[in-house]
Scaffold this motif. Structure first.
Motif, PDB file in Angstrom:
ATOM      1  N   SER A  35       0.829  -1.206   0.000  1.00 14.43           N
ATOM      2  CA  SER A  35       0.000   0.000   0.000  1.00 14.43           C
ATOM      3  C   SER A  35       0.859   1.249   0.000  1.00 14.43           C
ATOM      4  N   TRP A  36       0.232   2.334  -0.405  1.00 12.88           N
ATOM      5  CA  TRP A  36       0.774   3.679  -0.221  1.00 12.88           C
ATOM      6  C   TRP A  36      -0.158   4.432   0.725  1.00 12.88           C
ATOM      7  N   GLY A  42      -0.946  17.733  10.584  1.00 15.52           N
ATOM      8  CA  GLY A  42      -2.189  17.879  11.319  1.00 15.52           C
ATOM      9  C   GLY A  42      -3.279  16.906  10.934  1.00 15.52           C
ATOM     10  N   ASP A  43      -3.008  16.089   9.924  1.00  8.24           N
ATOM     11  CA  ASP A  43      -4.019  15.135   9.459  1.00  8.24           C
ATOM     12  C   ASP A  43      -3.664  13.703   9.864  1.00  8.24           C
ATOM     13  N   GLU A  44      -4.668  12.838   9.739  1.00  4.20           N
ATOM     14  CA  GLU A  44      -4.442  11.428  10.012  1.00  4.20           C
ATOM     15  C   GLU A  44      -3.677  10.778   8.850  1.00  4.20           C
ATOM     16  N   CYS A  45      -3.081   9.666   9.154  1.00  2.00           N
ATOM     17  CA  CYS A  45      -2.455   8.843   8.120  1.00  2.00           C
ATOM     18  C   CYS A  45      -3.581   8.215   7.294  1.00  2.00           C
ATOM     19  N   GLU A  46      -3.541   8.378   5.974  1.00  2.00           N
ATOM     20  CA  GLU A  46      -4.641   7.880   5.164  1.00  2.00           C
ATOM     21  C   GLU A  46      -4.147   6.978   4.035  1.00  2.00           C
ATOM     22  N   LEU A  47      -4.959   5.986   3.722  1.00  2.00           N
ATOM     23  CA  LEU A  47      -4.652   5.065   2.638  1.00  2.00           C
ATOM     24  C   LEU A  47      -4.905   5.741   1.299  1.00  2.00           C
ATOM     25  N   VAL A  48      -3.928   5.682   0.439  1.00  2.00           N
ATOM     26  CA  VAL A  48      -4.040   6.270  -0.892  1.00  2.00           C
ATOM     27  C   VAL A  48      -4.358   5.198  -1.927  1.00  2.00           C
ATOM     28  N   TYR A  58      -6.727  -0.902  -5.369  1.00  2.00           N
ATOM     29  CA  TYR A  58      -7.630   0.011  -4.663  1.00  2.00           C
ATOM     30  C   TYR A  58      -7.072   1.412  -4.755  1.00  2.00           C
ATOM     31  N   TYR A  59      -7.972   2.381  -4.970  1.00  2.00           N
ATOM     32  CA  TYR A  59      -7.609   3.800  -4.950  1.00  2.00           C
ATOM     33  C   TYR A  59      -8.612   4.560  -4.117  1.00  2.00           C
ATOM     34  N   ASP A  60      -8.122   5.448  -3.305  1.00  2.00           N
ATOM     35  CA  ASP A  60      -9.021   6.360  -2.617  1.00  2.00           C
ATOM     36  C   ASP A  60      -9.713   7.223  -3.669  1.00  2.00           C
ATOM     37  N   ASP A  61     -10.941   7.611  -3.372  1.00  2.00           N
ATOM     38  CA  ASP A  61     -11.693   8.417  -4.335  1.00  2.00           C
ATOM     39  C   ASP A  61     -10.957   9.699  -4.727  1.00  2.00           C
ATOM     40  N   SER A  62     -10.193  10.239  -3.803  1.00  2.00           N
ATOM     41  CA  SER A  62      -9.509  11.508  -4.052  1.00  2.00           C
ATOM     42  C   SER A  62      -8.400  11.395  -5.106  1.00  2.00           C
ATOM     43  N   VAL A  63      -7.966  10.177  -5.396  1.00  2.00           N
ATOM     44  CA  VAL A  63      -6.852  10.011  -6.349  1.00  2.00           C
ATOM     45  C   VAL A  63      -7.230   9.169  -7.570  1.00  2.00           C
ATOM     46  N   LYS A  64      -8.441   8.659  -7.593  1.00  2.00           N
ATOM     47  CA  LYS A  64      -8.867   7.823  -8.721  1.00  2.00           C
ATOM     48  C   LYS A  64      -8.742   8.588 -10.027  1.00  2.00           C
ATOM     49  N   TYR A  79       5.700   1.203  -7.048  1.00  2.00           N
ATOM     50  CA  TYR A  79       5.626   2.549  -7.599  1.00  2.00           C
ATOM     51  C   TYR A  79       4.270   3.184  -7.330  1.00  2.00           C
ATOM     52  N   LEU A  80       4.272   4.499  -7.346  1.00  2.00           N
ATOM     53  CA  LEU A  80       3.029   5.254  -7.370  1.00  2.00           C
ATOM     54  C   LEU A  80       3.225   6.392  -8.354  1.00  2.00           C
ATOM     55  N   GLN A  81       2.601   6.260  -9.512  1.00  2.00           N
ATOM     56  CA  GLN A  81       2.633   7.318 -10.512  1.00  2.00           C
ATOM     57  C   GLN A  81       1.525   8.308 -10.183  1.00  2.00           C
ATOM     58  N   MET A  82       1.900   9.546 -10.009  1.00  2.00           N
ATOM     59  CA  MET A  82       0.942  10.579  -9.600  1.00  2.00           C
ATOM     60  C   MET A  82       0.890  11.651 -10.678  1.00  2.00           C
ATOM     61  N   ASN A  83      -0.248  11.796 -11.291  1.00  2.00           N
ATOM     62  CA  ASN A  83      -0.456  12.798 -12.337  1.00  2.00           C
ATOM     63  C   ASN A  83      -1.501  13.815 -11.900  1.00  2.00           C
ATOM     64  N   SER A  84      -1.551  14.915 -12.594  1.00  2.00           N
ATOM     65  CA  SER A  84      -2.541  15.966 -12.312  1.00  2.00           C
ATOM     66  C   SER A  84      -2.565  16.300 -10.824  1.00  2.00           C
ATOM     67  N   LEU A  85      -1.404  16.529 -10.278  1.00  2.00           N
ATOM     68  CA  LEU A  85      -1.302  16.754  -8.835  1.00  2.00           C
ATOM     69  C   LEU A  85      -2.014  18.021  -8.400  1.00  2.00           C
ATOM     70  N   LYS A  86      -2.594  17.950  -7.207  1.00  2.00           N
ATOM     71  CA  LYS A  86      -3.346  19.054  -6.622  1.00  2.00           C
ATOM     72  C   LYS A  86      -2.687  19.482  -5.316  1.00  2.00           C
ATOM     73  N   HIS A  87      -3.057  20.677  -4.867  1.00  2.00           N
ATOM     74  CA  HIS A  87      -2.534  21.163  -3.589  1.00  2.00           C
ATOM     75  C   HIS A  87      -2.772  20.133  -2.479  1.00  2.00           C
ATOM     76  N   GLU A  88      -3.938  19.543  -2.483  1.00  2.00           N
ATOM     77  CA  GLU A  88      -4.314  18.632  -1.403  1.00  2.00           C
ATOM     78  C   GLU A  88      -3.558  17.308  -1.430  1.00  2.00           C
ATOM     79  N   ASP A  89      -2.751  17.091  -2.451  1.00  2.00           N
ATOM     80  CA  ASP A  89      -1.899  15.903  -2.481  1.00  2.00           C
ATOM     81  C   ASP A  89      -0.612  16.114  -1.684  1.00  2.00           C
ATOM     82  N   THR A  90      -0.384  17.328  -1.229  1.00  2.00           N
ATOM     83  CA  THR A  90       0.806  17.620  -0.452  1.00  2.00           C
ATOM     84  C   THR A  90       0.803  16.823   0.847  1.00  2.00           C
TER      85      THR A  90
END
Length: 120
Positions: A35-36, A42-48, A58-64, A79-90
């Motif tokens: 998993s990633w 300030g946030d909880e550890c979340e499954l991506v 499996y993908y969280d809805d926020s990254v699908k 690997y985790l390929q991340m495209n179209s990155l958003k501020h909230e991916d920080t």
């Protein structure tokens, strides 16, 4: 000894891409779901995202539609390929080997993770 080492993070602009890597040792991908996770200040550890031994994804809805998880069994790299990155991916991103997790939180359990910062 089970070891996981993340790399590939960095600073990118909104809309940019990064590919995170997690090199493992002490086991094979046939032994464990992988998993990633991520944790922002300030946030909880979340499954991506996750990939099971059977290959279920499996993908969280926020990254699908933006992130893709994959693994190279020969090179023991996740690997985790991340495209179209958003501020909230920080966040700091961590990889996890489910079979070898015995703690309270996966974020920081094996290593320091890799920082991803998305800015305008």
């Amino acid at each position: 000894e089970v070891q996981l080492v993340e790399s590939g993070g960095g600073s990118v602009q909104v809309g940019g891409s990064l590919r995170l890597s997690c090199t493992v040792s002490g086991f094979a991908f046939d032994d464990s779901d992988m998993s990633w996770f991520r944790q922002a200040p300030g946030d909880e550890c979340e499954l991506v995202s996750s990939i099971s031994v059977a290959g279920r994804l499996y993908y969280d809805d926020s990254v699908k539609g933006r992130f893709t998880i994959s693994q190279d069994s020969a090179n023991l790299t996740l690997y985790l390929q991340m495209n179209s990155l958003k501020h909230e991916d920080t966040a700091v991103y961590y990889c996890a080997a489910e079979r070898f997790f015995f703690g309270r939180t996966r974020c920081g359990y094996w290593g320091q993770g890799t920082q991803v910062t998305v800015s305008s």
